[in-house]
Design an enzyme around this catalytic site. Structure first.
Site, PDB file in Angstrom:
ATOM      1  N   SER A 250       0.819  -1.207   0.000  1.00  0.00           N
ATOM      2  CA  SER A 250       0.000   0.000   0.000  1.00  0.00           C
ATOM      3  C   SER A 250       0.861   1.270   0.000  1.00  0.00           C
ATOM      4  CB  SER A 250      -0.958  -0.045   1.192  1.00  0.00           C
ATOM      5  OG  SER A 250      -1.967   0.931   1.082  1.00  0.00           O
TER       6      SER A 250
ATOM      7  N   HIS B 198      -7.953  -5.350   0.172  1.00  0.00           N
ATOM      8  CA  HIS B 198      -6.668  -4.654   0.266  1.00  0.00           C
ATOM      9  C   HIS B 198      -5.779  -5.285   1.343  1.00  0.00           C
ATOM     10  CE1 HIS B 198      -3.914  -1.367  -0.356  1.00  0.00           C
ATOM     11  NE2 HIS B 198      -3.981  -0.975   0.905  1.00  0.00           N
TER      12      HIS B 198
ATOM     13  N   ASP C 230      -9.099  -5.041  -5.628  1.00  0.00           N
ATOM     14  CA  ASP C 230      -8.590  -4.016  -4.720  1.00  0.00           C
ATOM     15  C   ASP C 230      -8.651  -2.659  -5.422  1.00  0.00           C
ATOM     16  OD1 ASP C 230      -7.320  -2.495  -2.836  1.00  0.00           O
ATOM     17  OD2 ASP C 230      -5.434  -3.617  -2.869  1.00  0.00           O
TER      18      ASP C 230
END
Length: 451
Positions: A221, A337, A283
């Site tokens: 991320s 995610h 995602d």
């Protein structure tokens, strides 16, 4: 000790024992340059060779460690720090056999993002990860080289036309308060300065091993975006040094958002920074920024590349599909995610048109911080947690947060054992250990590694 039941595989799931999948594979030390992308991973992804999958999982397990060891509770007095010191991190997190030694903790200034998401700011920065070097002789022989790994020059090296997303650039270049040594003065320094200076120091230390040295960045991320920036910076630095440009610099990025514009993507390719991006197709994070103007509408984006909302992904993408028989249907998009889900999907990935092939990674890990496993597996949701949420009972019988000394007994750890193909998940609690003031302070602030 809690014993979880063995998974019941669906008809389209195939169990491939590791001994079978790796029996015909060459030794990692003989083909190690293919792992950092010397040939841009051509012919290695579809189908995916076991050596590359195993290394990607190993790297990203170290990234998952950063989540597990991070104190993210806004009510905690130690918010934004790591639960453990550099010396104890791998041991406390059950990864003492990693073969790596942590040399530096990396912190980032997240004030700009805090304003967006309403999180608690910290002048000392938020713990982002660590820099570690492979020091175990057996692991060096297995890898075929010495690897410098970050789980994250004071001059900017961005070429003309290169634009970086404002929030990422702010996290990377904004300063934090950093203490030099145990009792040294406090100075202002950025994440960029911390990473570049430490990598440069390690390269000088192992200069004689230049032909068998690699630098690997891995994160998830926002961390993946910052690591991409770090890899870009490091490679720019190496290109200015004689014979240092040959050191491979690689990023294993999971769920990374787009970082910069077309000029940035081209420059990353020109200086040979290798980026392998793992993307869960459901995602949303890898789809931003640049939802409308991106590499998927290449012709239009190239014409309008000068616009501030045009972004391009870098490197090679490996799409992961949610075809696991372990995962239940959900409308919670945030779960897609989750890093543990990424690791689960990668563990079962064989090829783009191949069914999910479970290879033995504990499925219980998927539910560490979410609720994705089917009920028949009897794994409770969000089971990874602190004991008593960090509170300790004092001699007077009152429950309080520890004031000075970090309570290492708070962290509930996962240990895995395998006996006769039965996966067991042992949830144990680490004993509360007394620490001297020096060790305690090393846990809370990034210090120069002088020992």
């Amino acid at each position: 000790m809690a014993v979880f039941p063995l998974p019941q595989l669906e008809d389209n799931a195939v169990l491939l024992p590791s001994s079978q999948t790796n029996s015909t594979q060459p030794q990692l030390c003989d083909v190690w340059r293919d792992i950092p992308g010397a040939r841009n991973w051509n012919g290695l992804l579809d189908p995916m060779v076991p050596n590359l999958k195993a290394e990607a999982l190993r790297y990203e397990n170290l990234a998952q460690l950063c989540y597990d060891a991070f104190d993210g509770k806004s009510y905690s007095k130690n918010y934004g720090t790591c639960y453990h010191s550099k010396r104890d991190l791998f041991n406390k997190m059950g990864m003492s056999e990693s073969g790596y030694h942590v040399t530096k903790y990396v912190y980032a200034n997240t004030n700009l993002l805090n304003q967006v998401f309403g999180e608690k700011p910290k002048d000392q920065g938020v713990w982002l990860g660590f820099i570690a070097v492979c020091t175990d002789p057996n692991e060096i022989r297995r890898l075929g080289r010495r690897d410098i790994r970050t789980g994250k020059n004071q001059e900017h090296h961005f070429a003309d036309g290169v634009l970086i997303e404002t929030g990422f650039l702010s996290c990377y270049t904004s300063t934090i308060r950093h203490r030099q040594g145990f009792a040294g003065a406090t100075v202002n320094i950025s994440t960029r300065d911390l990473v570049v200076s430490e990598i440069n120091r390690l390269i000088q230390v192992y200069e004689k091993e230049m032909d068998n040295l690699s630098i690997t960045f891995t994160r998830h991320s926002l961390g993946a975006a910052l690591k991409t920036l770090s890899a870009y910076d490091i490679k720019q630095m190496l290109c200015t040094k004689h014979n240092f440009h040959q050191i491979p610099v690689t990023v294993f990025a999971f769920a990374s958002p787009r970082v910069g514009n077309l000029a940035f993507a081209k420059r990353v390719e020109e200086i040979r920074v290798k980026v392998l991006r793992f993307v869960n197709k459901r995602d949303l994070v890898p789809k931003v920024p640049g939802v409308c103007m991106n590499e998927n509408v290449r012709c239009l984006s190239k014409l309008l590349h000068w616009l501030p909302w045009t972004y391009f992904h870098v490197g090679v993408e490996l799409p992961l599909h949610n075809n696991s028989p372990f995962i239940q249907h959900t409308h919670n998009l945030a779960y897609f995610h989750n890093l543990e889900l990424y690791l689960h999907l990668l563990d079962g990935y064989v090829g783009s048109k191949q069914p999910f092939s479970w290879s033995g990674r504990d499925h219980a890990l998927v539910n560490k911080s979410c609720d994705l496993l089917r009920e028949k597996y009897e794994i409770p949701p969000k089971w990874w947690q602190e004991q008593n949420k960090g509170l300790v009972k004092g001699p007077d019988g009152k429950w309080t947060q520890p004031s000075e000394e970090r309570n290492n007994s708070c962290l509930t750890q996962l240990q895995m054992t395998s006996t006769s193909n039965v996966l067991r998940c042992n949830v144990t609690t680490t004993l509360n250990l007394k620490r001297e003031m020096k060790s305690t302070m090393q846990e809370f602030i990034a210090v120069d590694d002088t020992d």
